[in-house]
Scaffold this motif. Structure first.
Motif, short mmCIF file in Angstrom:
data_model
loop_
_atom_site.label_atom_id
_atom_site.label_comp_id
_atom_site.label_asym_id
_atom_site.label_seq_id
_atom_site.Cartn_x
_atom_site.Cartn_y
_atom_site.Cartn_z
N ILE A 83 38.03 52.58 39.74
CA ILE A 83 37.07 51.97 38.82
C ILE A 83 37.72 51.71 37.47
O ILE A 83 37.59 50.63 36.89
CB ILE A 83 35.80 52.83 38.69
CG1 ILE A 83 34.99 52.75 40.00
CG2 ILE A 83 34.95 52.41 37.49
CD1 ILE A 83 33.88 53.77 40.12
N ARG A 84 38.47 52.70 36.98
CA ARG A 84 39.15 52.50 35.70
C ARG A 84 40.19 51.40 35.80
O ARG A 84 40.36 50.61 34.87
CB ARG A 84 39.76 53.81 35.22
CG ARG A 84 38.70 54.77 34.75
CD ARG A 84 39.28 55.97 34.09
NE ARG A 84 38.21 56.78 33.53
CZ ARG A 84 38.38 58.02 33.14
NH1 ARG A 84 39.57 58.58 33.22
NH2 ARG A 84 37.37 58.70 32.65
N ILE A 96 39.05 43.02 45.34
CA ILE A 96 39.63 44.32 44.96
C ILE A 96 38.67 45.44 45.33
O ILE A 96 39.05 46.44 45.94
CB ILE A 96 39.96 44.34 43.45
CG1 ILE A 96 41.08 43.36 43.13
CG2 ILE A 96 40.33 45.76 43.00
CD1 ILE A 96 41.27 43.11 41.63
N ALA A 97 37.40 45.28 44.95
CA ALA A 97 36.40 46.32 45.23
C ALA A 97 36.23 46.52 46.72
O ALA A 97 36.14 47.68 47.19
CB ALA A 97 35.07 45.93 44.59
N LEU A 151 34.80 50.64 26.25
CA LEU A 151 35.14 51.41 25.05
C LEU A 151 35.77 52.76 25.41
O LEU A 151 36.73 53.19 24.78
CB LEU A 151 33.91 51.61 24.17
CG LEU A 151 34.14 52.35 22.85
CD1 LEU A 151 35.08 51.57 21.94
CD2 LEU A 151 32.80 52.60 22.15
N VAL A 152 35.25 53.41 26.44
CA VAL A 152 35.77 54.73 26.82
C VAL A 152 37.17 54.60 27.41
O VAL A 152 38.07 55.37 27.06
CB VAL A 152 34.81 55.44 27.80
CG1 VAL A 152 35.41 56.75 28.31
CG2 VAL A 152 33.46 55.70 27.14
N VAL A 153 37.38 53.62 28.28
CA VAL A 153 38.71 53.40 28.86
C VAL A 153 39.68 53.00 27.76
O VAL A 153 40.82 53.49 27.71
CB VAL A 153 38.66 52.33 29.98
CG1 VAL A 153 40.06 51.97 30.45
CG2 VAL A 153 37.81 52.81 31.15
N ASN A 154 39.24 52.15 26.84
CA ASN A 154 40.09 51.75 25.72
C ASN A 154 40.46 52.95 24.86
O ASN A 154 41.61 53.09 24.42
CB ASN A 154 39.40 50.70 24.86
CG ASN A 154 39.16 49.39 25.59
OD1 ASN A 154 39.66 49.17 26.68
ND2 ASN A 154 38.37 48.53 24.98
N LEU A 175 27.81 50.40 42.56
CA LEU A 175 28.53 50.82 41.37
C LEU A 175 29.67 49.84 41.06
O LEU A 175 29.84 49.41 39.91
CB LEU A 175 29.08 52.23 41.57
CG LEU A 175 29.53 53.02 40.37
CD1 LEU A 175 28.43 53.14 39.32
CD2 LEU A 175 29.99 54.40 40.80
N PHE A 176 30.41 49.46 42.10
CA PHE A 176 31.47 48.48 41.89
C PHE A 176 30.89 47.12 41.48
O PHE A 176 31.43 46.46 40.60
CB PHE A 176 32.35 48.34 43.15
CG PHE A 176 33.44 49.36 43.21
CD1 PHE A 176 34.66 49.14 42.59
CD2 PHE A 176 33.25 50.56 43.86
CE1 PHE A 176 35.68 50.08 42.64
CE2 PHE A 176 34.26 51.52 43.91
CZ PHE A 176 35.48 51.28 43.29
#
Length: 193
Positions: free
Chosen positions: A165-166, A184-185, A105-108, A87-88
């Motif tokens: 993740i975000r 980071i991951a 788009l969702v995070v934005n 996933l990462f």
């Protein structure tokens, strides 16, 4: 007799999503949407309702596309910890391939509009709940498989992973070095082991 739509709705949503993704909701004008979709204003209003309704449709379409991609990614995993690693890796590849640095788009949307419009807040909460449920299930299974530690509950780790993740998606707007993102991951995943 009601008018029949004579356009490809998926293509229109794709074009409108591109505009919203590039400019954000507030900076996108109806003229931008008219120009991008080649529909006139009345067709947009008649087919989708308001600009906000069109944006919600774009968000839902975007969510559906990513749900399919994530499911395909998770099916490649040997175990739950591997699924989280994949996933990462998926999100890192998304960041690397985002040459325009648009981000998610969702995070934005959460950053720009989360508490400004109830319908968007409802969408974002539903999206988050679904993702938390997915992550919690992966962590719980990993804990049962003994690939993920028991220092925290599956729900606590799910929220940790969601935030991570975000954060990675947001960080990736400015940092697109794959090695840095992988570090980071890896640091995030080490917490689970």
């Amino acid at each position: 007799m009601p008018k029949v739509e004579t356009f490809d709705k998926e293509l229109v949503l794709k074009k409108a999503t591109y505009v919203f993704h590039n400019k954000g909701f507030n900076a996108t004008s109806m003229q931008d949407l008219v120009d991008a979709t080649a529909l006139n204003r009345s067709s947009i209003y008649n087919s989708f309702g308001s600009k906000l309704d069109l944006f919600l449709e774009c968000l839902k379409s975007y969510e559906n596309i990513y749900t399919i991609k994530i499911c395909e990614t998770l099916h490649k995993a040997d175990n739950s910890l591997h699924a989280i690693e994949l996933l990462f890796e998926f999100y890192i590849n998304e960041i690397i391939n985002d040459k325009d640095g648009k981000g998610c788009l969702v995070v934005n949307c959460a950053s720009e509009m989360a508490n400004q419009e109830q319908s968007l807040t409802n969408f974002l909460c539903s999206n988050q709940d679904s993702f938390i449920e997915l992550l919690e299930g992966l962590v719980l299974k990993g804990q049962e498989e003994s690939t993920i530690n028991l220092k925290r509950t599956s729900k606590e780790y799910a929220f940790y992973l969601l935030s991570s993740i975000r954060g990675l998606r947001t960080t990736g707007i400015l940092i697109s070095n794959k090695k840095d993102l992988q570090t980071i991951a890896k640091t995030i995943i080490q917490t689970l082991i």
